[in-house]
Design a protein around this motif. Structure first.
Motif, PDB file in Angstrom:
ATOM      1  N   ASP A   1      13.654  15.482  -8.863  1.00 39.82           N
ATOM      2  CA  ASP A   1      13.967  16.616  -9.745  1.00 39.82           C
ATOM      3  C   ASP A   1      13.543  17.974  -9.163  1.00 39.82           C
ATOM      4  O   ASP A   1      13.948  19.007  -9.665  1.00 39.82           O
ATOM      5  CB  ASP A   1      13.389  16.404 -11.153  1.00 39.82           C
ATOM      6  N   TYR A   2      12.774  17.958  -8.097  1.00 33.94           N
ATOM      7  CA  TYR A   2      12.360  19.233  -7.499  1.00 33.94           C
ATOM      8  C   TYR A   2      13.545  20.092  -7.069  1.00 33.94           C
ATOM      9  O   TYR A   2      13.415  21.294  -6.915  1.00 33.94           O
ATOM     10  CB  TYR A   2      11.447  18.979  -6.283  1.00 33.94           C
ATOM     11  N   TYR A   3      14.688  19.457  -6.841  1.00 29.36           N
ATOM     12  CA  TYR A   3      15.863  20.220  -6.404  1.00 29.36           C
ATOM     13  C   TYR A   3      16.825  20.524  -7.547  1.00 29.36           C
ATOM     14  O   TYR A   3      17.912  21.029  -7.315  1.00 29.36           O
ATOM     15  CB  TYR A   3      16.568  19.474  -5.268  1.00 29.36           C
ATOM     16  N   ASP A   4      16.441  20.198  -8.760  1.00 24.69           N
ATOM     17  CA  ASP A   4      17.307  20.499  -9.904  1.00 24.69           C
ATOM     18  C   ASP A   4      16.955  21.854 -10.510  1.00 24.69           C
ATOM     19  O   ASP A   4      15.878  22.384 -10.281  1.00 24.69           O
ATOM     20  CB  ASP A   4      17.153  19.419 -10.986  1.00 24.69           C
TER      21      ASP A   4
ATOM     22  N   GLN B   1       9.013   9.872  -7.086  1.00 27.56           N
ATOM     23  CA  GLN B   1       8.599  10.770  -8.165  1.00 27.56           C
ATOM     24  C   GLN B   1       7.164  11.177  -7.850  1.00 27.56           C
ATOM     25  O   GLN B   1       6.344  10.319  -7.559  1.00 27.56           O
ATOM     26  CB  GLN B   1       8.646  10.045  -9.515  1.00 27.56           C
ATOM     27  N   TYR B   2       6.900  12.458  -7.941  1.00 29.65           N
ATOM     28  CA  TYR B   2       5.621  12.932  -7.390  1.00 29.65           C
ATOM     29  C   TYR B   2       4.458  12.919  -8.381  1.00 29.65           C
ATOM     30  O   TYR B   2       4.082  13.939  -8.945  1.00 29.65           O
ATOM     31  CB  TYR B   2       5.821  14.290  -6.712  1.00 29.65           C
ATOM     32  N   TYR B   3       3.905  11.721  -8.554  1.00 30.54           N
ATOM     33  CA  TYR B   3       2.712  11.501  -9.377  1.00 30.54           C
ATOM     34  C   TYR B   3       1.729  10.662  -8.560  1.00 30.54           C
ATOM     35  O   TYR B   3       2.133   9.955  -7.647  1.00 30.54           O
ATOM     36  CB  TYR B   3       3.077  10.754 -10.664  1.00 30.54           C
ATOM     37  N   GLY B   4       0.492  10.728  -8.933  1.00 27.98           N
ATOM     38  CA  GLY B   4      -0.520   9.865  -8.316  1.00 27.98           C
ATOM     39  C   GLY B   4      -0.539  10.000  -6.803  1.00 27.98           C
ATOM     40  O   GLY B   4      -0.647  11.095  -6.254  1.00 27.98           O
ATOM     41  N   TRP B   5      -0.414   8.868  -6.138  1.00 29.93           N
ATOM     42  CA  TRP B   5      -0.470   8.840  -4.675  1.00 29.93           C
ATOM     43  C   TRP B   5       0.674   9.639  -4.062  1.00 29.93           C
ATOM     44  O   TRP B   5       0.512  10.288  -3.032  1.00 29.93           O
ATOM     45  CB  TRP B   5      -0.454   7.384  -4.181  1.00 29.93           C
ATOM     46  N   ALA B   6       1.816   9.573  -4.681  1.00 28.16           N
ATOM     47  CA  ALA B   6       2.972  10.310  -4.160  1.00 28.16           C
ATOM     48  C   ALA B   6       2.718  11.815  -4.183  1.00 28.16           C
ATOM     49  O   ALA B   6       3.072  12.533  -3.255  1.00 28.16           O
ATOM     50  CB  ALA B   6       4.213   9.975  -4.985  1.00 28.16           C
ATOM     51  N   LYS B   7       2.077  12.302  -5.243  1.00 28.40           N
ATOM     52  CA  LYS B   7       1.780  13.728  -5.337  1.00 28.40           C
ATOM     53  C   LYS B   7       0.793  14.112  -4.235  1.00 28.40           C
ATOM     54  O   LYS B   7       0.939  15.144  -3.577  1.00 28.40           O
ATOM     55  CB  LYS B   7       1.211  14.050  -6.723  1.00 28.40           C
ATOM     56  N   HIS B   8      -0.188  13.244  -4.027  1.00 27.16           N
ATOM     57  CA  HIS B   8      -1.170  13.495  -2.987  1.00 27.16           C
ATOM     58  C   HIS B   8      -0.497  13.608  -1.610  1.00 27.16           C
ATOM     59  O   HIS B   8      -0.877  14.431  -0.783  1.00 27.16           O
ATOM     60  CB  HIS B   8      -2.220  12.381  -2.978  1.00 27.16           C
ATOM     61  N   ASN B   9       0.507  12.784  -1.394  1.00 25.87           N
ATOM     62  CA  ASN B   9       1.189  12.745  -0.096  1.00 25.87           C
ATOM     63  C   ASN B   9       2.465  13.576  -0.065  1.00 25.87           C
ATOM     64  O   ASN B   9       3.271  13.455   0.863  1.00 25.87           O
ATOM     65  CB  ASN B   9       1.547  11.292   0.244  1.00 25.87           C
ATOM     66  N   GLN B  10       2.652  14.400  -1.081  1.00 22.18           N
ATOM     67  CA  GLN B  10       3.946  15.071  -1.263  1.00 22.18           C
ATOM     68  C   GLN B  10       4.445  15.819  -0.022  1.00 22.18           C
ATOM     69  O   GLN B  10       5.623  15.739   0.329  1.00 22.18           O
ATOM     70  CB  GLN B  10       3.841  16.042  -2.437  1.00 22.18           C
ATOM     71  N   GLU B  11       3.547  16.539   0.622  1.00 20.48           N
ATOM     72  CA  GLU B  11       3.960  17.370   1.747  1.00 20.48           C
ATOM     73  C   GLU B  11       4.682  16.543   2.813  1.00 20.48           C
ATOM     74  O   GLU B  11       5.580  17.044   3.486  1.00 20.48           O
ATOM     75  CB  GLU B  11       2.714  18.034   2.337  1.00 20.48           C
TER      76      GLU B  11
ATOM     77  N   GLN C   1       0.820  -1.214   0.000  1.00 20.54           N
ATOM     78  CA  GLN C   1       0.000   0.000   0.000  1.00 20.54           C
ATOM     79  C   GLN C   1       0.860   1.273   0.000  1.00 20.54           C
ATOM     80  O   GLN C   1       0.524   2.260   0.661  1.00 20.54           O
ATOM     81  CB  GLN C   1      -0.901   0.009   1.234  1.00 20.54           C
ATOM     82  N   CYS C   2       1.953   1.247  -0.733  1.00 23.27           N
ATOM     83  CA  CYS C   2       2.912   2.350  -0.690  1.00 23.27           C
ATOM     84  C   CYS C   2       2.241   3.711  -0.901  1.00 23.27           C
ATOM     85  O   CYS C   2       1.604   3.936  -1.931  1.00 23.27           O
ATOM     86  CB  CYS C   2       3.980   2.168  -1.757  1.00 23.27           C
ATOM     87  N   PRO C   3       2.428   4.617   0.039  1.00 20.78           N
ATOM     88  CA  PRO C   3       1.843   5.949  -0.104  1.00 20.78           C
ATOM     89  C   PRO C   3       2.576   6.790  -1.154  1.00 20.78           C
ATOM     90  O   PRO C   3       2.132   7.890  -1.465  1.00 20.78           O
ATOM     91  CB  PRO C   3       2.000   6.559   1.296  1.00 20.78           C
ATOM     92  N   TYR C   4       3.682   6.256  -1.687  1.00 25.57           N
ATOM     93  CA  TYR C   4       4.431   6.989  -2.719  1.00 25.57           C
ATOM     94  C   TYR C   4       4.244   6.352  -4.094  1.00 25.57           C
ATOM     95  O   TYR C   4       5.017   6.588  -5.020  1.00 25.57           O
ATOM     96  CB  TYR C   4       5.929   7.043  -2.378  1.00 25.57           C
TER      97      TYR C   4
END
Lengths: 98, 388
Positions: free
Chosen positions: B244-247, B199-209, B36-39
C-alpha cells in the motif's frame, strides 16, 4: 471442458464449499477457503436442494411447492444457477468429470 | 459478499452490519517457527519460551466462545502451527464446532500421514508458503533447507484433494522471480496462488529499507503476472497484492477495526488485527482473564477505533471515510506517532511525506548482487527487543 447445459445437466454443490446456517448472522452462508458468502433465503433454498445431485426441472418443481404463488420462479432459479456455476459454487455433472 | 439476486422469496437477508460479528478468527497457536523470514509480521518481541502458550483446553474454550460469537472462518497460524503437538485435537474440535478451517503453514513438519489425518478431521484448506522460487533463494530468505519438502507436500496435499493455495511473499529481492514462482506453482499443480507483497509490520518494518521494492520493480512484476495469466489460461487463480505504500489511498484495517477479525495470540491476547500489539496506552485483553464476548463488545481496545467517531482531521470530515475507515492504525502509529491519525499512505494526510521519504529511498535500481543486510526472524535476534 464441457459447457454445462442448464436445462438437462445435474447439479451439485462443489464439495469444496460448505453450506451452513449461521445463527449469529441469521442466514445461510456458503463457506470456502478463506472466505464466505452470505446467502439470501432464496439462494439458500436453492443451494440446500443442491446438496444431492439435482436438475433445474426438479429444483423448480420442489421450490414451487415450498414457495407457492411466486411468479417467475424458473427464471430466477435459472439465473442463479448460471451465476453459481460461474462462481464454481455448484458443479454440473459434466464439469465434475462424472 | 451478499448474494441476494434471486427474487422469488419475499424474505430478505437480515443485515447485521450494525452489530459487528467476528466472522474470522485468527488463532496464532505459537510464535515458534522453523522458518526465519525477515519479512514476518509477528512482533519483534517474540519469546523463545513456550511456557505461557495457551493449553489445549484453553484453545478449546477460545474456539467455543468465538464460535458462539459467530466466528466461522478459522485460520490456524503462528509461527508454525504444526509445532503444536495438539494441532489435530484443535482441528477436530474446531470442525466439531462448525468452523471452516484453514491451515497456514510452511509445510515443515508435514507428511503424507498427517495430511490424511487432517483431511479425515475435516480440514478445509491449506496454505503453503514458499520463501523463494528455487532451493537457493528459498533457503536464502527462509533460513531453512526446505524447498524439496515444500514442493513434495504441495503435491501431496493436491493428491489427497484438500483445497490448497500457495503463498509467495514478495519483496525487493524476489520480485523479479514472479514468473518463476508462477511457473513453479503451475508445475506443482496449484489452483490458487497469492503473490503477496510484504506488509510492513514487525520484522518486515524493521527490515523495510532492504525489502521495499522500487516502483519500477513492482510494475514489472505486475506486468509479468498479467502476462502469465494471459498465456496460461484459467486453470490457476493468481492474486497479486500490491504494497500500500504506493497507493494514494490506504487500505481498511482488517476489513475495518474490530468489525470482522479477531486475533488470538499464542499467549491469549486478543487483538483486532495481528499487529495491534504495538498500540500504546491501552490494556490488552486476554482470554485468561476475560470472556471473548466481553472483549469483542466492550473492551477499550476493540472500541478504540471502531466506526468513525474516533477520527481526527483530515479523516473526520472526509467524504471517503467510510470507504477506508482511515486506513491502518498501526501504520499511522509507526509513521506519525499517533494511531488516531490518518494512515499516512493517504495523499491527504499531512504526514504523507513520511511515506514519500521511504518510497523515494526505494527507487534505487535493483541489483541482484546488492548486499542483503536483513535481520532474520529468530529467537536469538528477538532477544535484543525484549523489554527488561
Amino acid at each position: 471442458m464441457h459447457k454445462p447445459n442448464i436445462d438437462i445437466d445435474e447439479f451439485k454443490i462443489n464439495p469444496q464449499y460448505r453450506l451452513q446456517f449461521e445463527e449469529a448472522q441469521s442466514c445461510y452462508v456458503l463457506l470456502f477457503p478463506e472466505g464466505l458468502i452470505k446467502l439470501s433465503d432464496s439462494a439458500a433454498a436453492i443451494l440446500e436442494r443442491c446438496q444431492q445431485a439435482t436438475t433445474l426441472g426438479k429444483l423448480v418443481e420442489e421450490l414451487k411447492i415450498a414457495f407457492p404463488g411466486v411468479d417467475g420462479l424458473e427464471d430466477d432459479v435459472r439465473a442463479f444457477l448460471v451465476d453459481a456455476l460461474q462462481e464454481d459454487w455448484v458443479l454440473s455433472a459434466h464439469s465434475e468429470n462424472v | 459478499m451478499l448474494y441476494k439476486r434471486t427474487g422469488f422469496s419475499q424474505l430478505t437477508v437480515k443485515m447485521s452490519e450494525v452489530t459487528y460479528i467476528p466472522m474470522w478468527l485468527l488463532a496464532e497457536l505459537t510464535y515458534a517457527c522453523p522458518v526465519q523470514c525477515p519479512y514476518c509480521s509477528n512482533p519483534l518481541q517474540i519469546s523463545a519460551s513456550r511456557k505461557k502458550e495457551l493449553s489445549t483446553e484453553e484453545w478449546f474454550e477460545v474456539l467455543r466462545q468465538a464460535r458462539k460469537l459467530g466466528a466461522v472462518q478459522l485460520g490456524f497460524s503462528g509461527g508454525e502451527p504444526l509445532l503444536r503437538q495438539d494441532f489435530v485435537e484443535l482441528l477436530r474440535e474446531a470442525q466439531r464446532l462448525g468452523f471452516y478451517t484453514n491451515l497456514i503453514t510452511s509445510a515443515i513438519g508435514l507428511d503424507a500421514e498427517k495430511i490424511s489425518e487432517f483431511k479425515e478431521a475435516g480440514l478445509g484448506h491449506i496454505q503453503i508458503s514458499f520463501q523463494g522460487a528455487d532451493e537457493t533463494t528459498n533457503k536464502r530468505f527462509g533460513g531453512t533447507d526446505s524447498f524439496k519438502q515444500k514442493s513434495a507436500m504441495t503435491r501431496e496435499v493436491i493428491r489427497q484433494g484438500i483445497p490448497l493455495g500457495l503463498n509467495f511473499v514478495l519483496h525487493r529481492h524476489n520480485l523479479h522471480q514472479v514468473t518463476k514462482f508462477l511457473a513453479m506453482a503451475e508445475e506443482l499443480g496449484a489452483e490458487f496462488v497469492e503473490l503477496a507483497n510484504t506488509q510492513y509490520y514487525g520484522w518486515a518494518k524493521h527490515n523495510q529499507e532492504h525489502l521495499l521494492p522500487s516502483k519500477a520493480q513492482l510494475e514489472q512484476a505486475e506486468l509479468a503476472t498479467n502476462e502469465f495469466r494471459q498465456n496460461h489460461g484459467g486453470s490457476m487463480d493468481v492474486f497479486f497484492v500490491a504494497p500500500d505504500y504506493y497507493d494514494d489511498r490506504p487500505k481498511k484495517c482488517s476489513n475495518g477495526w474490530a468489525t470482522t477479525l479477531l486475533t488470538v495470540t499464542p499467549e491469549g491476547d486478543v487483538l483486532p488485527c495481528h499487529a495491534a500489539k504495538m498500540i500504546p496506552g491501552v490494556a490488552f485483553p486476554n482470554v485468561r482473564k476475560q470472556a471473548l464476548d466481553e472483549i469483542w463488545h466492550s473492551s477499550e481496545l476493540f472500541n478504540k477505533f471502531r466506526g468513525t467517531e474516533w477520527m481526527v482531521e483530515p479523516c473526520a470530515s472526509c467524504p471517503e471515510k467510510e470507504k477506508d475507515l482511515g486506513g491502518c492504525r498501526c501504520q499511522a502509529l509507526m509513521l506519525t506517532g499517533d494511531a488516531a491519525n490518518a494512515d499516512p499512505v493517504c495523499s491527504l494526510s499531512p504526514y504523507h511525506d513520511k511515506v514519500k521519504a521511504i518510497t523515494e529511498k526505494a527507487q534505487r535500481p535493483f541489483n541482484p548482487e546488492e548486499p542483503v543486510p536483513l535481520l532474520f526472524r529468530n529467537m536469538k535476534n528477538a532477544k535484543q527487543f525484549h523489554a527488561e
